[in-house]
Design an enzyme around this catalytic site. Structure first.
Site, mmCIF file in Angstrom:
data_model
loop_
_atom_site.group_PDB
_atom_site.id
_atom_site.type_symbol
_atom_site.label_atom_id
_atom_site.label_comp_id
_atom_site.label_asym_id
_atom_site.label_seq_id
_atom_site.Cartn_x
_atom_site.Cartn_y
_atom_site.Cartn_z
ATOM 1 N N GLU A 19 0.839 -1.196 0.093
ATOM 2 C CA GLU A 19 0.115 0.117 0.111
ATOM 3 C C GLU A 19 1.008 1.136 -0.195
ATOM 4 O OE1 GLU A 19 -0.984 0.380 4.818
ATOM 5 O OE2 GLU A 19 -1.901 -1.298 3.632
ATOM 6 N N CYS A 72 3.435 8.418 0.488
ATOM 7 C CA CYS A 72 4.101 7.610 1.741
ATOM 8 C C CYS A 72 4.550 6.227 0.884
ATOM 9 C CB CYS A 72 3.364 7.395 3.286
ATOM 10 S SG CYS A 72 4.245 6.224 4.219
ATOM 11 N N CYS A 105 7.345 -6.972 7.147
ATOM 12 C CA CYS A 105 8.641 -6.412 8.167
ATOM 13 C C CYS A 105 9.421 -7.247 9.017
ATOM 14 C CB CYS A 105 8.435 -4.977 8.446
ATOM 15 S SG CYS A 105 10.021 -4.058 9.095
ATOM 16 N N CYS A 129 8.617 -3.520 14.919
ATOM 17 C CA CYS A 129 8.264 -2.151 15.878
ATOM 18 C C CYS A 129 6.955 -2.653 16.533
ATOM 19 C CB CYS A 129 8.272 -0.937 14.995
ATOM 20 S SG CYS A 129 10.073 -0.835 14.139
ATOM 21 N N CYS A 155 3.619 -0.924 15.224
ATOM 22 C CA CYS A 155 3.117 -0.994 13.637
ATOM 23 C C CYS A 155 2.630 -2.414 13.098
ATOM 24 C CB CYS A 155 4.716 -0.941 13.001
ATOM 25 S SG CYS A 155 4.652 -0.757 10.995
ATOM 26 N N CYS A 165 0.840 2.017 8.893
ATOM 27 C CA CYS A 165 1.524 1.333 7.997
ATOM 28 C C CYS A 165 1.174 -0.036 7.972
ATOM 29 C CB CYS A 165 2.897 1.093 8.053
ATOM 30 S SG CYS A 165 3.817 2.790 8.298
#
Length: 361
Positions: free
Chosen positions: A91, A112, A119, A123, A126, A340
């Site tokens: 996205e 963005c 990932c 984190c 997120c 995100c």
């Protein structure tokens, strides 16, 4: 799988044309149709001979992204969902006029951009890493997001922030290839000073990027001013703690003219104390860095909460009173899953590509 035409550099395209016995000037025509006129197919390149269009179609896919969905909000922020060749999703978020975002003029449009499917860095705030890491995006998939956003919106993208899905610096080679397409005069021709790369703090890659000749901006996902606090939020801090990170940022400052931005998501009861604000102010002054404060954007599956706005403003006041440039970004797109990876996570869960992630703390 054929390579994407949108991933070919001018040099690579010129080499291919030479091998096919085609004149060199065709390269500029192909690039102009692709990146300037923004056509949607090879067949639309009407000033190319039919034989050349046939060769191109046999050698390349036109694009590497399939637009599947646009989610818009009342403030005109738009989130675009793209399907990749392997059925996975990424996205991008187009953010209009936002004077609080890195001090840019209010009439600018910021995109963005994602750099990975998922990932690996986990984190704690997120959504991108909730289903783990799948793969890196290639240059066509990264740069293609910018091209697609301009096609879909009918507007020029003025600024890019590589802070969508993924850790950009763990995909640095493909990222730099994409940046060459984004900044090249024959392609999108967006100035490097309008590009910001955000990282969770990969120290060796920060130093490598510091030696890259383009004046790209750097933003650090800090989110804690001490190891004790940052370690609760950012697992990467275990490998590269605060002292090592700031040593790399000092090196960056010795090589670049652009001010570093320290990103700091304010999380209720975790990192929003005035003590953290005071320590953060010392770090920022030493680096001559700006601070971007972002009240936490709620993510389904995570327990974090955003602090009350008065506490956010009090945190900002500590920084300002210490002489630090600090913006409080009351983010756009809160109503469209703009954090995100949220929209991608929802889509892939619905399709059964991934299992619904277990809530983590």
């Amino acid at each position: 799988m054929l390579p994407a035409l949108t991933g070919q550099s001018p040099d690579a395209l010129s080499t291919w044309l030479k091998e096919e016995g085609e004149p060199a000037f065709r390269s500029n025509q192909i690039l102009d149709w692709t990146w300037k006129k923004k056509v949607g197919s090879i067949d639309a390149m009407t000033n190319l001979p039919a034989t050349l269009r046939g060769k191109l179609s046999n050698a390349f896919r036109f694009d590497s992204l399939e637009h599947t969905h646009t989610q818009g909000s009342e403030d005109t922020t738009r989130k675009f969902l793209f399907r990749l060749h392997d059925g996975r999703y990424i996205e991008s978020v187009l953010i209009p006029a936002n004077p609080a975002l890195y001090g840019e003029k209010s009439d600018r449009r910021t995109l963005c951009v994602s750099s990975q499917v998922g990932c690996a860095y986990g984190c704690k705030f997120c959504a991108s890493g909730l289903a783990g890491f799948t793969r890196n995006l290639d240059a066509s998939e990264i740069a293609g997001q910018v091209l697609a956003a301009e096609q879909l919106s009918g507007q020029r993208v003025d600024n890019l922030v590589f802070m969508g899905m993924g850790e950009p610096l763990s995909n640095l080679d493909n990222l730099l290839d994409a940046i060459a397409l984004i900044t090249g005069p024959e392609t999108l021709h967006l100035g490097a000073r309008h590009l910001t790369i955000s990282t969770s703090g990969l120290v060796p890659q920060i130093k490598r990027l510091a030696d890259h000749p383009q004046q790209i901006r750097l933003a650090i996902s800090l989110h804690g001013a001490t190891d004790e606090v940052r370690g609760q939020i950012m697992p990467v801090n275990k490998k590269w703690p605060v002292a090592e990170l700031f040593e790399a940022l000092e090196y960056w400052n010795s090589r670049k003219n652009q001010k570093i931005t320290l990103e700091y998501i304010l999380i209720d009861g975790v990192n929003d104390s005035l003590e953290q604000a005071t320590i953060l102010a010392r770090h920022a002054r030493k680096l001559r860095a700006k601070v971007n404060l972002i009240p936490y954007n709620t993510v389904e599956g995570l327990d974090w909460k955003r602090p009350p706005i008065p506490r956010c403003r009090a945190f900002q006041d500590v920084l300002k009173n210490a002489g630090v440039s600090a913006t409080l970004r009351l983010e756009k797109g809160h109503d469209i899953d703009a954090a995100c990876g949220q929209l991608r996570l929802k889509q892939e869960t619905e399709e059964g590509i991934i299992k619904a992630p277990v809530k983590r703390k």
